[in-house]
Design a protein around this motif. Structure first.
Motif, PDB file in Angstrom:
ATOM      1  N   UNK A 140     -37.244   5.858  38.406  1.00  0.00           N
ATOM      2  CA  UNK A 140     -35.901   6.363  38.114  1.00  0.00           C
ATOM      3  C   UNK A 140     -34.960   5.226  37.730  1.00  0.00           C
ATOM      4  N   UNK A 141     -35.056   4.094  38.429  1.00  0.00           N
ATOM      5  CA  UNK A 141     -34.218   2.942  38.093  1.00  0.00           C
ATOM      6  C   UNK A 141     -34.583   2.394  36.724  1.00  0.00           C
ATOM      7  N   UNK A 142     -35.867   2.365  36.419  1.00  0.00           N
ATOM      8  CA  UNK A 142     -36.313   1.892  35.109  1.00  0.00           C
ATOM      9  C   UNK A 142     -35.817   2.819  34.001  1.00  0.00           C
ATOM     10  N   UNK A 143     -35.912   4.133  34.223  1.00  0.00           N
ATOM     11  CA  UNK A 143     -35.409   5.104  33.246  1.00  0.00           C
ATOM     12  C   UNK A 143     -33.907   4.924  33.047  1.00  0.00           C
ATOM     13  N   UNK A 144     -33.184   4.686  34.129  1.00  0.00           N
ATOM     14  CA  UNK A 144     -31.739   4.475  34.034  1.00  0.00           C
ATOM     15  C   UNK A 144     -31.433   3.235  33.201  1.00  0.00           C
ATOM     16  N   UNK A 145     -32.194   2.163  33.408  1.00  0.00           N
ATOM     17  CA  UNK A 145     -32.002   0.959  32.611  1.00  0.00           C
ATOM     18  C   UNK A 145     -32.299   1.184  31.137  1.00  0.00           C
ATOM     19  N   UNK A 184     -26.619  -0.441  39.056  1.00  0.00           N
ATOM     20  CA  UNK A 184     -27.198  -1.685  39.557  1.00  0.00           C
ATOM     21  C   UNK A 184     -26.440  -2.926  39.071  1.00  0.00           C
ATOM     22  N   UNK A 185     -25.905  -2.872  37.851  1.00  0.00           N
ATOM     23  CA  UNK A 185     -25.191  -4.032  37.320  1.00  0.00           C
ATOM     24  C   UNK A 185     -23.693  -4.000  37.656  1.00  0.00           C
ATOM     25  N   UNK A 186     -23.196  -2.842  38.084  1.00  0.00           N
ATOM     26  CA  UNK A 186     -21.751  -2.669  38.272  1.00  0.00           C
ATOM     27  C   UNK A 186     -21.296  -2.822  39.716  1.00  0.00           C
ATOM     28  N   UNK A 187     -22.235  -3.002  40.651  1.00  0.00           N
ATOM     29  CA  UNK A 187     -21.857  -3.006  42.072  1.00  0.00           C
ATOM     30  C   UNK A 187     -21.977  -4.393  42.704  1.00  0.00           C
ATOM     31  N   UNK A 188     -21.948  -5.433  41.856  1.00  0.00           N
ATOM     32  CA  UNK A 188     -22.175  -6.786  42.389  1.00  0.00           C
ATOM     33  C   UNK A 188     -20.883  -7.494  42.780  1.00  0.00           C
ATOM     34  N   UNK A 189     -19.722  -6.911  42.440  1.00  0.00           N
ATOM     35  CA  UNK A 189     -18.476  -7.438  42.984  1.00  0.00           C
ATOM     36  C   UNK A 189     -17.653  -8.328  42.083  1.00  0.00           C
ATOM     37  N   UNK A 190     -18.233  -8.838  40.982  1.00  0.00           N
ATOM     38  CA  UNK A 190     -17.418  -9.629  40.062  1.00  0.00           C
ATOM     39  C   UNK A 190     -17.915  -9.482  38.637  1.00  0.00           C
ATOM     40  N   UNK A 191     -17.002  -9.676  37.686  1.00  0.00           N
ATOM     41  CA  UNK A 191     -17.278  -9.401  36.281  1.00  0.00           C
ATOM     42  C   UNK A 191     -18.292 -10.372  35.676  1.00  0.00           C
ATOM     43  N   UNK A 192     -18.265 -11.632  36.121  1.00  0.00           N
ATOM     44  CA  UNK A 192     -19.205 -12.613  35.565  1.00  0.00           C
ATOM     45  C   UNK A 192     -20.639 -12.253  35.943  1.00  0.00           C
ATOM     46  N   UNK A 193     -20.849 -11.896  37.222  1.00  0.00           N
ATOM     47  CA  UNK A 193     -22.178 -11.481  37.664  1.00  0.00           C
ATOM     48  C   UNK A 193     -22.613 -10.222  36.931  1.00  0.00           C
ATOM     49  N   UNK A 194     -21.697  -9.258  36.791  1.00  0.00           N
ATOM     50  CA  UNK A 194     -22.011  -8.020  36.068  1.00  0.00           C
ATOM     51  C   UNK A 194     -22.462  -8.338  34.651  1.00  0.00           C
TER      52      UNK A 194
END
Length: 454
Positions: A140-145, A184-194
């Protein structure tokens, strides 16, 4: 025919290394030579964590490359690993391939790339080497990506991956759902990491077109909807060391095996197992609430507590806590998790819902109390609570705290729910069918091995 030689390269994180190491050990049994590539830091941690007498390095060629990072603190920063994976590792791996193929008679015949590092497939294509990719997360995570272009076209996220608004998305009615703020990419807390994580995932979409096999550490029995949406994804899991009667390989920390003898002293289905993976950290207040919640259950428990589990300080247990629970609770730095979850004394698992932990709990018929932290763990929680219905989620109060009362009441609710416990037993049997002789995962793995040998 010459012996196949496969270069295996995981994304540099514990949860990615372990399943690829499991797959490598299965390939070795079939006469296939494996060169396993870690970053220098991870290589040293794995070697130091090996128990005495372990002959892993005699079975697999364990090699390392530099990741360009200065310290373990830097490696723990969200997005830093993705940055180095994108900008530093490709050149290092390409140099390693050239070194091996320039000096060894056993040239690399195939690269097996973690799906998170699709650039390895580009390098292999350029060098005329056969290619396979492996996803250590859910299908499911792979499909989402792989659906990122569609999410952009529909206006759900912008071209940088930022959600245009907070909403819950679900790719099909029987798939797990996830809030856009928990992507997965949006919940890391900062824009640079995202930015780094999102760039890596977008690049991987194109690279996946170059693989001849897109393998996944899952089983059709657990994720039929995801495999239906993306039939190019091939399930070969769950890849568990417990299926082969040995301890798991690839751990970054030594496993405390004394807890297995401690478990032997407890009655069936009595012990709470608590573990949050290798990245989760708690505030000191949340840490103390968890301590007091476990104490309030009046049940025996094993809790995996790493030295840096609490943010910015040493783990400060509530006054008198350790003495009060000494007769029924043990805290260990790292555990033989698969052995614990297959032990008859374990009643339930309080988990961060990493995919490896999720597979291990369901494969052993253990109900889960979900406490996700970041990345794909929120999607996995939806599987556990909403799709499979084999666990419950812990809910924060108005201040964002998971309280001791919430922990106590949810554990009681979980262990009193006989229908839930029957469902998780059913899933255990389904998973065993998939990985057993004649099962789809087993047949797919056998087909992949035959392809490697041709």
């Amino acid at each position: 025919m010459a012996r196949p030689h496969v270069m295996v390269v995981p994304y540099p994180a514990q949860g990615h290394v372990i399943p690829l190491m499991e797959l490598s050990l299965l390939l070795i049994k079939q006469g296939i030579k494996i060169t396993f590539v870690n970053t220098k830091d991870n290589h040293e941690r794995i070697m130091s964590a090996l128990p005495s007498g372990n002959d892993l390095s005699s079975q697999i060629s364990l090699v390392w490359i530099s990741d360009g990072l200065e310290s373990s603190e830097e490696r723990k920063k969200p997005g830093k690993s993705s940055e180095t994976v994108l900008n530093v590792m490709p050149q290092k791996v390409e140099e390693l391939i050239e070194c091996i193929n320039g000096s060894e008679s056993k040239k690399i015949t195939c690269v097996l790339a973690d799906q998170s590092i699709g650039w390895l497939l580009d390098i292999a294509e350029k060098k005329g080497i056969r290619r396979a990719a492996f996803c250590p997360a859910s299908a499911a995570q792979l499909v989402l990506g792989l659906s990122i272009p569609k999410l952009i076209d529909r206006g759900i996220i912008d071209k940088d991956g930022t959600p245009t608004k907070k909403q819950v998305i679900q790719l099909s009615p029987t798939m797990p759902s996830v809030s856009t703020e928990k992507l997965v990419w949006a919940c890391v807390g900062n824009k640079i990491a995202q930015k780094h994580i999102f760039q890596l995932m977008v690049k991987n979409i194109n690279s996946m077109q170059k693989t001849e096999w897109l393998l996944c550490n899952s089983t059709h029995e657990l994720e039929p909807a995801a495999f239906s949406l993306a039939p190019q994804i091939i399930p070969i899991g769950p890849l568990l060391s417990s299926n082969h009667l040995r301890h798991s390989a690839g751990n970054f920390w030594p496993q405390d095996l004394t807890c297995l003898k401690w478990l032997d002293q407890h009655s069936p289905c009595s012990v709470i197992y608590v573990a949050f993976g290798s990245f989760t950290t708690f505030s000191p207040t949340q840490f103390q609430e968890l301590c007091l919640g476990l104490e309030l259950t009046n049940r025996p428990f094993i809790w995996v507590v790493q030295p840096d589990f609490t943010e910015g300080s040493k783990n400060a247990y509530p006054e008198g806590f350790v003495q009060r629970v000494a007769d029924r609770g043990i805290m260990v730095a790292w555990s033989p998790q698969q052995k614990i979850l297959s032990h008859p004394s374990v009643a339930c698992f309080i988990s961060h819902c990493g995919w490896n932990s999720t597979l291990e709990s369901v494969s052993n018929g253990i109900p889960v109390l979900c406490w996700p932290y970041f990345a794909d763990q929120f999607l996995n929680r939806s599987y556990v609570c909403d799709v499979w219905k084999v666990g419950l989620g812990l809910e924060p109060d108005g201040s964002g705290m998971i309280t001791r009362g919430e922990i106590r009441s949810k554990i009681k609710q979980l262990l009193d729910d006989e229908q839930l416990k029957e469902r998780v037993k059913d899933f255990k049997e389904k998973v065993q069918i998939g990985t057993g002789q004649g099962g789809l995962s087993k047949n797919n793995l056998d087909s992949f091995i035959r392809w490697l040998k041709t």
